[in-house]
Design an enzyme around this catalytic site. Structure first.
Site, PDB file in Angstrom:
ATOM      1  N   ARG A 335      30.959  35.259  43.276  1.00  0.00           N
ATOM      2  CA  ARG A 335      29.526  35.651  43.584  1.00  0.00           C
ATOM      3  C   ARG A 335      29.480  37.206  43.080  1.00  0.00           C
ATOM      4  NH1 ARG A 335      30.418  35.549  50.002  1.00  0.00           N
ATOM      5  NH2 ARG A 335      31.283  37.620  50.214  1.00  0.00           N
ATOM      6  N   ASP A 336      28.548  37.866  43.363  1.00  0.00           N
ATOM      7  CA  ASP A 336      28.069  39.283  42.777  1.00  0.00           C
ATOM      8  C   ASP A 336      28.850  40.131  43.864  1.00  0.00           C
ATOM      9  OD1 ASP A 336      26.538  38.460  45.158  1.00  0.00           O
ATOM     10  OD2 ASP A 336      24.510  39.557  44.419  1.00  0.00           O
ATOM     11  N   GLU A 337      29.929  39.883  44.002  1.00  0.00           N
ATOM     12  CA  GLU A 337      30.797  40.927  44.666  1.00  0.00           C
ATOM     13  C   GLU A 337      31.909  41.315  44.186  1.00  0.00           C
ATOM     14  OE1 GLU A 337      30.875  41.567  49.333  1.00  0.00           O
ATOM     15  OE2 GLU A 337      29.666  39.968  48.948  1.00  0.00           O
ATOM     16  N   TRP A 401      39.459  48.011  57.846  1.00  0.00           N
ATOM     17  CA  TRP A 401      39.202  48.205  56.608  1.00  0.00           C
ATOM     18  C   TRP A 401      39.887  49.616  56.169  1.00  0.00           C
ATOM     19  CZ3 TRP A 401      37.236  44.334  59.030  1.00  0.00           C
ATOM     20  CH2 TRP A 401      36.485  43.137  58.214  1.00  0.00           C
ATOM     21  N   GLU A 602      36.210  31.379  52.974  1.00  0.00           N
ATOM     22  CA  GLU A 602      35.730  32.657  53.788  1.00  0.00           C
ATOM     23  C   GLU A 602      35.217  32.601  55.199  1.00  0.00           C
ATOM     24  OE1 GLU A 602      31.815  34.514  51.915  1.00  0.00           O
ATOM     25  OE2 GLU A 602      32.186  36.298  52.741  1.00  0.00           O
ATOM     26  N   HIS A 623      38.289  32.792  49.109  1.00  0.00           N
ATOM     27  CA  HIS A 623      38.390  34.308  50.111  1.00  0.00           C
ATOM     28  C   HIS A 623      39.823  34.266  50.669  1.00  0.00           C
ATOM     29  CE1 HIS A 623      34.955  36.828  50.241  1.00  0.00           C
ATOM     30  NE2 HIS A 623      35.098  37.370  51.128  1.00  0.00           N
TER      31      HIS A 623
HETATM   32  C1  BGC Z   1      32.956  40.574  51.794  1.00  0.00           C
HETATM   33  C2  BGC Z   1      34.024  40.603  52.823  1.00  0.00           C
HETATM   34  C3  BGC Z   1      34.114  42.048  53.121  1.00  0.00           C
HETATM   35  C4  BGC Z   1      32.778  42.084  54.023  1.00  0.00           C
HETATM   36  C5  BGC Z   1      32.717  43.282  54.700  1.00  0.00           C
HETATM   37  C6  BGC Z   1      31.778  40.935  52.413  1.00  0.00           C
HETATM   38  O1  BGC Z   1      30.608  40.657  51.816  1.00  0.00           O
HETATM   39  O2  BGC Z   1      33.147  39.316  51.032  1.00  0.00           O
HETATM   40  O3  BGC Z   1      35.106  39.751  52.554  1.00  0.00           O
HETATM   41  O4  BGC Z   1      35.277  42.169  53.724  1.00  0.00           O
HETATM   42  O5  BGC Z   1      32.075  41.993  53.184  1.00  0.00           O
HETATM   43  O6  BGC Z   1      31.607  43.671  55.185  1.00  0.00           O
END
Ligand code: BGC
Length: 715
Positions: A335-337, A401, A602, A623
């Protein structure tokens, strides 16, 4: 390097439109060695005399904006008398949608090339061909290339072009290649080409993968090839890609007359299926293949059991890593990530380091982390820090994180014995602790900051992504954990860590005083695993009850899940840990396997039992976070554990925990000191163990310790 070369651009520099820079040159004397140094702002695709140079896919890779890696290619054998060097440049990670997505801005936003070709002649002389305004800049048949959106190619297009323009941009940003090249790894043939119920023609590769495709077709000039990709089919068996959000994930190609064979050069997709929107002839299994690309890491770890479902899960975990280790560890490839989300990498790094040799891969990524760490010491939640994401403008770190700054380097030390990583990262770790200490609202706890909580925990309140575990508790536990790592690392490096030891004790004491009750599975897991609970027996029993009451099923998210089975097995509940591992009712690891998953999802509920999707908002089927369960299989079920005092498996602890629930299980890891294997199987009433250790090991079978030298052992 690059002293006399200039950064060059196309005068128009249109967004997402690749540019080709060409230089013709003659060589009149015998060549001893020719080497080409290149880098770009964007991604480049180099061709010399019609042949592709090197095998790095999407060079120069993805780094902090504070540096750009250059690559060196030996092109001696490619040089002729008359030569043409053509380098195609796209927006790539540097300025594609992943970073900017807009057309505004100054020179730092322009896709640009810098190169030098060093020709060393046999007579001892040298000539350097450098990028400058004498190069030709043209538009290319590759009309559009964007990582999220795909490629548009027009084989009938041509452009005469004009002179390149020089761009004033800092050459000091250019550094030597540090990462692992992304390379083509494998070709996958379609398992079927079928007509979906709604009439779409769909190619199925049988595996959710990351890369691109290659096709061949005889066509008339102007005929079109058009593909859209997806990971899963909907409940009716139709193509479904709403979960790609704004990533168009398309491919369009206008054919030339006659034979056409093409594979994309400056894009990648995460997909299992291709919807054939247009093709000049009937498409069949022989017209197209998929090509898997990822960072060229050596596979080092294998898990195998007597249970086919479990084996499929192991395979899905490995594919999750393959699909998401493209120069940086990404959350998802489709996706757009596709960003280097730090939390995902934190929870998966141990598994990743057993499955593959990821030492160099993470060294490079951690170097980007050091560059992108904020002045306050905060770690951006995405590394390399990108610009278009809100998270990159908010200067805070979420717990777990941000703890990538301590957990990942320490894991690299444990798995590979790499002390250098600790040396390089120590001050980043300390600054990160300083950031928490300063920004928290409560001394000795971590409160009042923006957190992700137990991300995607199933006990999330309606409409929320965050499980219902107490966010301040989670954050405080990881504050303590990171300080604990700093103490260990400081000691290894011979630093005075008194201050951190005190801090650790104060944090732990305050957590114990403040959070007396654990209300969720994840809270219990963290209290146990991170040594917070004062009465572990009670908390473990409470956790066991919660799981049993929930039908022997979990509710944990990104934070609780990686530690869940460990917390159980460390506290006398190994069988319950196996129940969770082998559970195939929703929610569980094997539920997705039962639903036909070929990668790790995910969400536990990415697809429900009726085949409906969780949501199109954020529903990746590739994911790796929950794939972190593999580290429990390596370390506990098969018992292979590195020792903190002998890191890098210089000595090993092997303490397998078998179960009657499956017939056999084994793990193999190629360590820096040789390959270790630990497996067990049932033989009648007895459990037999087969262990091979390349170094001194402590083997524990049924509670009995055996100190052994390297060799093969059966019990
Ligand atoms: C990502 C996650 C990430 C999270 C944190 C999501 O959009 O795909 O895996 O860690 O955002 O907010």
């Amino acid at each position: 390097m690059f002293e006399n070369s200039s950064w060059i651009i196309h005068p128009e520099n249109k967004l997402y439109e690749p540019v080709r820079f060409t230089k013709a040159f003659s060589v009149r004397k015998p060549i001893k060695r020719a080497s080409l140094n290149i880098t770009s702002l964007g991604c480049y695709y180099p061709v010399l005399n019609g042949a592709r140079v090197g095998d790095f896919i999407l060079p120069p890779g993805f780094t902090s904006r504070k540096r750009v890696q250059y690559q060196t290619y030996d092109v001696t054998k490619m040089i002729k008398d008359e030569n043409s060097l053509e380098i195609l440049v796209s927006d790539g990670w540097y300025k594609g949608k992943i970073n900017f997505g807009t057309d505004e801005g100054g020179p730092e936003k322009k896709k640009a090339l810098i190169a030098e070709l060093v020709l060393r002649y046999k007579d001892g002389t040298k000539e350097v061909i450098v990028t400058n305004e004498s190069w030709l800049a043209t538009k290319d048949k590759l009309r559009m290339a964007e990582l999220y959106d795909g490629e548009i190619v027009d084989m009938t297009f041509s452009d005469k072009g004009g002179h390149a323009q020089a761009l004033d941009h800092d050459k000091k940003l250019i550094v030597k290649q540090q990462g692992v090249y992304i390379k083509e790894q494998e070709t996958v043939k379609p398992i079927s080409v079928f007509k979906a119920p709604n009439g779409d023609t769909v190619v199925d590769f049988g595996q959710n993968l990351t890369g691109y495709f290659e096709f061949e077709v005889m066509a008339k000039a102007g005929d079109r090839v058009e593909f859209t990709v997806c990971e899963v089919l909907d409940k009716d068996g139709n193509f479904y890609n709403e979960n790609y959000r704004d990533a168009k994930a398309r491919f369009e190609y206008i054919c030339q007359e006659g034979y056409n064979k093409y594979k994309p050069r400056l894009a990648f997709w995460g997909f299992r299926y291709i919807r054939v929107d247009s093709f000049p002839t009937e498409i069949n299994e022989n017209s197209i293949r998929a090509i898997v690309v990822h960072s060229d890491m050596e596979r080092t770890g294998y898990l195998e059991s007597s249970d086919p479902m479990l084996n499929k899960l192991f395979s899905n975990i490995v594919w999750g890593q393959r699909g998401n280790f493209l120069d940086v560890p990404t959350d998802c490839p489709q996706r757009d990530e596709r960003q280097g989300w730090t939390g995902d990498a934190t929870v998966f790094c141990k598994t990743a380091s057993y499955n593959y040799d990821v030492e160099q891969f993470f060294e490079k990524w951690l170097a980007d982390m050091r560059l992108d760490q904020g002045k306050s010491g905060y770690i951006p939640n995405i590394i390399p820090k990108t610009i278009c994401w809100d998270w990159s403008t908010v200067e805070t770190s979420g717990a777990v994180w941000g703890d990538s700054a301590t957990i990942i380097p320490y894991q690299m030390y444990l798995t590979y014995g790499n002390k250098d990583i600790l040396k390089k990262h120590y001050s980043c770790m300390c600054k990160y602790i300083g950031y928490i200490t300063k920004s928290t609202k409560t001394e000795y706890l971590w409160t009042g900051c923006d957190q992700f909580g137990d991300w995607l925990g199933l006990d999330a309140p309606v409409g929320s992504y965050r499980g219902s575990s107490n966010e301040d508790f989670i954050a405080s536990v990881f504050y303590a954990h990171s300080v604990g790592i700093v103490c260990k690392v400081g000691k290894i490096l011979g630093k005075n860590v008194e201050k951190y030891e005190k801090l650790y004790n104060n944090i732990r004491a305050k957590i114990r005083k403040t959070f007396k009750e654990y209300k969720t599975q994840t809270e219990c897991v963290l209290a146990l695993y991170f040594d917070i609970a004062e009465n572990k027996k009670e908390v473990a029993a409470q956790l066991a009850d919660m799981i049993i009451e929930n039908g022997r099923r979990l509710k944990t998210g990104f934070v609780g899940t990686p530690y869940l089975l460990h917390a159980l097995s460390q506290n006398g509940y190994s069988e319950l840990a196996y129940d969770l591992l082998l559970q195939d009712e929703f929610p569980s690891w094997l539920y997705s396997v039962k639903c036909g998953a070929t990668t790790v999802w995910e969400h536990w509920d990415g697809k429900n039992e009726k085949g409906e999707f969780w949501s199109k908002d954020m529903n990746s089927f590739n994911h790796y976070a929950y794939g972190s369960v593999a580290d429990w299989v390596y370390e506990v079920a098969c018992g292979i554990t590195p020792l903190e005092e002998k890191p890098g498996f210089e000595e090993i602890m092997i303490s397998p925990v078998p179960t009657d629930k499956i017939d056999s299980l084994s793990a193999r890891i190629k360590t820096r000191h040789g390959t270790v294997i630990s497996g067990w199987y049932h033989e009648g009433e007895r459990v037999r163990y087969k262990i091979i250790t390349p170094v001194k090991a402590t083997i524990i079978i049924n509670g009995k310790k055996h100190l052994v030298e390297k060799g093969t052992y059966t019990f």
